[in-house]
Design a protein around this motif. Structure first.
Motif, mmCIF file in Angstrom:
data_model
loop_
_atom_site.group_PDB
_atom_site.id
_atom_site.type_symbol
_atom_site.label_atom_id
_atom_site.label_comp_id
_atom_site.label_asym_id
_atom_site.label_seq_id
_atom_site.Cartn_x
_atom_site.Cartn_y
_atom_site.Cartn_z
ATOM 1 N N LEU A 229 -17.372 -19.564 1.987
ATOM 2 C CA LEU A 229 -17.349 -17.901 1.367
ATOM 3 C C LEU A 229 -17.095 -17.435 1.935
ATOM 4 C CD1 LEU A 229 -18.529 -19.037 -2.247
ATOM 5 C CD2 LEU A 229 -16.779 -18.927 -2.008
ATOM 6 N N SER A 230 -16.379 -16.095 1.368
ATOM 7 C CA SER A 230 -16.732 -15.137 2.427
ATOM 8 C C SER A 230 -17.823 -14.544 2.535
ATOM 9 C CB SER A 230 -14.880 -13.988 2.252
ATOM 10 O OG SER A 230 -14.136 -14.157 1.279
ATOM 11 N N ASN A 231 -18.391 -14.280 2.279
ATOM 12 C CA ASN A 231 -19.590 -13.442 1.289
ATOM 13 C C ASN A 231 -20.835 -13.956 2.417
ATOM 14 O OD1 ASN A 231 -19.746 -15.412 -0.781
ATOM 15 N ND2 ASN A 231 -20.190 -13.923 -2.158
ATOM 16 N N GLY A 232 -20.051 -15.487 3.022
ATOM 17 C CA GLY A 232 -21.075 -15.885 3.826
ATOM 18 C C GLY A 232 -21.888 -17.353 3.052
ATOM 19 N N GLY A 233 -21.456 -17.448 1.600
ATOM 20 C CA GLY A 233 -21.916 -18.383 0.389
ATOM 21 C C GLY A 233 -21.321 -19.653 0.015
ATOM 22 N N PHE A 234 -21.534 -20.506 -0.083
ATOM 23 C CA PHE A 234 -21.451 -22.013 0.211
ATOM 24 C C PHE A 234 -21.296 -22.354 -1.304
ATOM 25 C CE2 PHE A 234 -23.056 -26.517 0.038
ATOM 26 C CZ PHE A 234 -22.142 -26.612 1.785
ATOM 27 N N TYR A 235 -20.664 -23.836 -1.687
ATOM 28 C CA TYR A 235 -20.553 -24.616 -2.417
ATOM 29 C C TYR A 235 -19.895 -25.667 -2.283
ATOM 30 C CZ TYR A 235 -15.698 -23.359 -3.858
ATOM 31 O OH TYR A 235 -14.356 -23.247 -4.858
ATOM 32 N N MET A 236 -19.689 -26.868 -3.324
ATOM 33 C CA MET A 236 -19.283 -28.282 -2.883
ATOM 34 C C MET A 236 -18.984 -28.346 -4.076
ATOM 35 S SD MET A 236 -22.780 -30.161 -0.903
ATOM 36 C CE MET A 236 -23.103 -31.808 -1.986
ATOM 37 N N ALA A 237 -17.645 -29.570 -3.926
ATOM 38 C CA ALA A 237 -16.782 -29.551 -5.108
ATOM 39 C C ALA A 237 -15.942 -31.371 -4.893
ATOM 40 C CB ALA A 237 -15.951 -28.994 -5.507
ATOM 41 N N PRO A 238 -16.252 -31.989 -5.972
ATOM 42 C CA PRO A 238 -15.690 -33.539 -6.030
ATOM 43 C C PRO A 238 -14.282 -33.463 -5.206
ATOM 44 C CG PRO A 238 -16.794 -32.419 -8.249
ATOM 45 C CD PRO A 238 -16.656 -31.394 -7.791
ATOM 46 N N LYS A 239 -13.965 -34.252 -4.616
ATOM 47 C CA LYS A 239 -12.490 -34.084 -4.249
ATOM 48 C C LYS A 239 -11.639 -35.317 -4.994
ATOM 49 C CE LYS A 239 -12.483 -34.124 0.537
ATOM 50 N NZ LYS A 239 -11.833 -34.846 2.341
ATOM 51 N N THR A 240 -10.851 -34.262 -6.108
ATOM 52 C CA THR A 240 -10.590 -34.923 -6.679
ATOM 53 C C THR A 240 -9.564 -34.068 -7.596
ATOM 54 O OG1 THR A 240 -10.073 -36.776 -8.498
ATOM 55 C CG2 THR A 240 -11.735 -35.602 -8.730
ATOM 56 N N ASP A 241 -8.731 -34.660 -7.940
ATOM 57 C CA ASP A 241 -7.267 -33.763 -8.825
ATOM 58 C C ASP A 241 -8.168 -34.248 -10.204
ATOM 59 O OD1 ASP A 241 -6.146 -32.925 -6.294
ATOM 60 O OD2 ASP A 241 -4.677 -34.577 -6.445
ATOM 61 N N GLN A 242 -8.448 -34.839 -10.786
ATOM 62 C CA GLN A 242 -8.813 -35.079 -12.481
ATOM 63 C C GLN A 242 -9.915 -34.334 -12.738
ATOM 64 O OE1 GLN A 242 -10.220 -38.886 -12.870
ATOM 65 N NE2 GLN A 242 -8.114 -40.316 -11.677
ATOM 66 N N THR A 243 -9.783 -33.995 -13.860
ATOM 67 C CA THR A 243 -10.664 -32.587 -14.687
ATOM 68 C C THR A 243 -12.236 -33.865 -14.535
ATOM 69 O OG1 THR A 243 -10.072 -34.088 -17.106
ATOM 70 C CG2 THR A 243 -8.728 -31.787 -16.039
ATOM 71 N N VAL A 244 -12.581 -32.756 -14.747
ATOM 72 C CA VAL A 244 -14.664 -33.737 -15.011
ATOM 73 C C VAL A 244 -14.711 -32.734 -16.882
ATOM 74 C CG1 VAL A 244 -17.212 -33.404 -14.464
ATOM 75 C CG2 VAL A 244 -14.856 -33.517 -12.681
ATOM 76 N N ASP A 245 -15.220 -34.009 -17.497
ATOM 77 C CA ASP A 245 -16.272 -34.087 -19.078
ATOM 78 C C ASP A 245 -16.928 -33.863 -18.461
ATOM 79 O OD1 ASP A 245 -13.895 -33.569 -20.359
ATOM 80 O OD2 ASP A 245 -14.009 -36.190 -20.487
ATOM 81 N N LEU A 246 -18.053 -32.146 -18.427
ATOM 82 C CA LEU A 246 -19.210 -31.910 -18.340
ATOM 83 C C LEU A 246 -20.455 -31.912 -19.811
ATOM 84 C CD1 LEU A 246 -19.478 -28.831 -15.857
ATOM 85 C CD2 LEU A 246 -19.214 -31.111 -15.444
ATOM 86 N N ALA A 247 -21.880 -32.282 -19.773
ATOM 87 C CA ALA A 247 -22.286 -32.487 -20.734
ATOM 88 C C ALA A 247 -23.514 -31.668 -20.331
ATOM 89 C CB ALA A 247 -22.314 -33.605 -21.225
ATOM 90 N N CYS A 248 -24.442 -30.266 -20.653
ATOM 91 C CA CYS A 248 -24.968 -29.787 -19.967
ATOM 92 C C CYS A 248 -25.963 -29.601 -20.809
ATOM 93 C CB CYS A 248 -25.214 -28.258 -18.990
ATOM 94 S SG CYS A 248 -23.635 -28.309 -18.077
ATOM 95 N N ALA A 249 -27.977 -29.479 -20.862
ATOM 96 C CA ALA A 249 -28.667 -29.303 -20.907
ATOM 97 C C ALA A 249 -28.329 -28.418 -22.574
ATOM 98 C CB ALA A 249 -29.844 -29.332 -20.382
#
Length: 147
Positions: A69-89
């Protein structure tokens, strides 16, 4: 009647947009990971993977993108064009693009690592990612997953 507002939603808007740059070179990826997590870089990476595997419904681990990120941040993400179904706690269930899912699980990993001794660098990393989240097109969805 007085509405209840989450404190994190009261933050001021940033004067300049934060951009995300895809790091395609493996050396750049490692440098960004190390700059963010120091000697815990492998731990951060593994917790991001494990979190996605845990909350991603029927998610199969594969290749990942790394973003600076331009503010010095960072993140990772799956390399796919598919959507992901999430179910959080927290009860959050939603289908999101892989990039949004990556932002969510990276933020969750930062929160978890911030609890460790000397976890201040992960508080800082979370704050930088949070600033990016506030301007993201899926900000409401991301915040709902993290709340």
């Amino acid at each position: 009647m007085h509405a209840i507002v989450n404190e994190h939603l009261k933050r001021p808007l940033l004067s300049q947009a934060i951009s995300a740059t895809l790091l395609e070179d493996s050396d750049q990826q490692r440098e960004a990971l190390y700059a963010t997590a120091g000697i815990r870089n492998v731990t951060l990476e593994n917790i991001v993977f494990a979190t996605m595997w845990t909350i991603g419904v029927d998610f199969e681990l594969g290749a990942w993108n790394y973003f600076q990120l331009s503010n010095g941040g960072f993140y990772m993400a799956p390399k796919t064009d598919q959507t992901v179904d999430l179910a959080c706690a927290n009860g959050f269930e939603h289908e999101v693009c892989a990039n949004t899912a990556g932002i969510i699980v990276t933020a969750m990993a930062y929160s978890r690592l911030a609890l460790l001794p000397n976890g201040d660098r992960f508080n800082d990393a979370y704050q930088r990612l949070s600033d990016f989240i506030f301007q993201h097109r899926d900000a409401g969805i991301i915040r709902a997953a993290l709340d």
